[in-house]
Design a protein around this motif. Structure first.
Motif, short mmCIF file in Angstrom:
data_model
loop_
_atom_site.label_atom_id
_atom_site.label_comp_id
_atom_site.label_asym_id
_atom_site.label_seq_id
_atom_site.Cartn_x
_atom_site.Cartn_y
_atom_site.Cartn_z
N ASN A 1 0.82 -1.21 0.00
CA ASN A 1 0.00 0.00 0.00
C ASN A 1 0.85 1.26 0.00
O ASN A 1 1.71 1.46 0.85
CB ASN A 1 -0.91 0.02 1.23
N GLN A 2 0.59 2.13 -1.00
CA GLN A 2 1.25 3.43 -1.10
C GLN A 2 0.23 4.58 -1.10
O GLN A 2 0.60 5.73 -1.33
CB GLN A 2 2.09 3.50 -2.38
N ASP A 3 -1.03 4.26 -0.88
CA ASP A 3 -2.11 5.23 -0.90
C ASP A 3 -2.17 5.94 0.45
O ASP A 3 -2.60 5.36 1.46
CB ASP A 3 -3.42 4.53 -1.20
N GLU A 4 -1.73 7.19 0.49
CA GLU A 4 -1.67 7.93 1.76
C GLU A 4 -3.05 8.15 2.36
O GLU A 4 -3.17 8.31 3.59
CB GLU A 4 -0.96 9.27 1.56
N SER A 5 -4.10 8.15 1.54
CA SER A 5 -5.44 8.35 2.07
C SER A 5 -5.91 7.16 2.91
O SER A 5 -6.92 7.26 3.62
CB SER A 5 -6.43 8.60 0.93
N GLN B 1 -3.81 5.62 5.11
CA GLN B 1 -2.92 5.51 6.26
C GLN B 1 -3.64 6.07 7.49
O GLN B 1 -3.77 7.28 7.65
CB GLN B 1 -1.63 6.30 6.01
N ARG C 1 -0.43 -1.45 -5.40
CA ARG C 1 -0.07 -0.37 -4.47
C ARG C 1 -1.24 0.55 -4.14
O ARG C 1 -1.10 1.48 -3.38
CB ARG C 1 1.09 0.45 -5.04
#
Length: 262
Positions: free
Chosen positions: A43-47, A49, A78
């Motif tokens: 996961n690279q989706d900051e929303s 986190q 991602r």
């Protein structure tokens, strides 16, 4: 035949909302419900986190699977959206969504799915079930999935599972527990960030009913005589009329014909 329900939870990763995850999983365990968890490999989706990432995330997932308290699907790669594209579902309604995969070249999608698959495999969490972020896939996605050994997709507008591109689609039509059709298999899609008190209460009330709730794997392996093409087409027609009004019949061609592969 009675209606059967599957619960799935999207966006499962080390920094998710752990308190909501643990609460809803406890509700499921109390009622013997086995949900399908969409695990994002990287996961690279900051929303998405929300909490500090848990170092024991993969061990927790392995334990849930080993104890048959959950099943796992690969939820994209991602979770980063790079295109805007109509998905298989959205073509019926005329909507367009951002997508991680749809619209990208075959080679690019193949590499992304393969890399995500390898990451889950390294953690003992490999799955042959595909769960696309935002429900957006295209023909190149399906070609890549088939090439990489995937067998099932949790998506599609239908009332029973169907075959498309050599994959079995177990339809995902609901985000709450209303009865939309008198028979069929209905997947209820949950997102942890949406599970506030009212939503938790709705799930809890549904779990107390006499509705039949089954694991994804049980429905995916149903005998072939359960694959009802006419009912699938009727359900699609019902959904289109509801969302867009009556359309020309030629636009209603059932693109995922039962037992036919491209």
């Amino acid at each position: 035949m009675e209606v059967k329900y599957i619960y799935r939870i999207d966006d499962i990763h080390p920094a998710m909302m752990w308190s909501r995850f643990e609460r809803v999983m406890a509700m499921f365990q109390q009622r013997g419900v086995v949900p399908l968890l969409g695990v994002i490999p990287d996961n690279q989706d900051e929303s998405l986190q929300f909490d500090p990432p848990r170092e024991d995330f993969h061990q927790i997932m392995r334990t849930l699977v080993a104890e048959k308290r959950a099943e796992i699907a690969q939820h994209g790669y991602r979770h980063l959206y790079t295109t805007r594209q109509q998905s298989v579902n959205q073509r019926l309604y005329g909507r367009v969504s951002s997508s991680e995969f749809a619209g990208l070249p075959y080679e690019t999608q193949y590499q992304m799915i393969r890399d995500g698959q390898a990451m889950l495999r390294a953690q003992g969490l490999e799955s042959d079930i595909w769960m696309a972020p935002s429900h957006t896939s295209d023909d190149n996605t399906f070609r890549a999935l088939k090439k990489l050994g995937f067998r099932y997709v949790t998506d599609g507008v239908a009332v029973y599972p169907y075959r498309h591109h050599g994959l079995i689609f177990v339809p995902q039509q609901n985000w709450q527990s209303q009865k939309p059709f008198p028979v069929g298999v209905f997947t209820i899609c949950l997102h942890l960030d949406d599970l506030e008190e009212a939503a938790m209460k709705e799930i809890e009330d549904h779990l107390k009913t006499n509705d039949v709730m089954v694991p994804f794997s049980q429905v995916a392996s149903l005998p072939r005589q359960w694959y009802h093409g006419p009912l699938n087409s009727l359900f699609k027609l019902k959904r289109v009329i509801y969302h867009r009004g009556v359309r020309p019949l030629r636009a209603m061609k059932h693109q995922s014909v039962v037992d036919q592969e491209r």
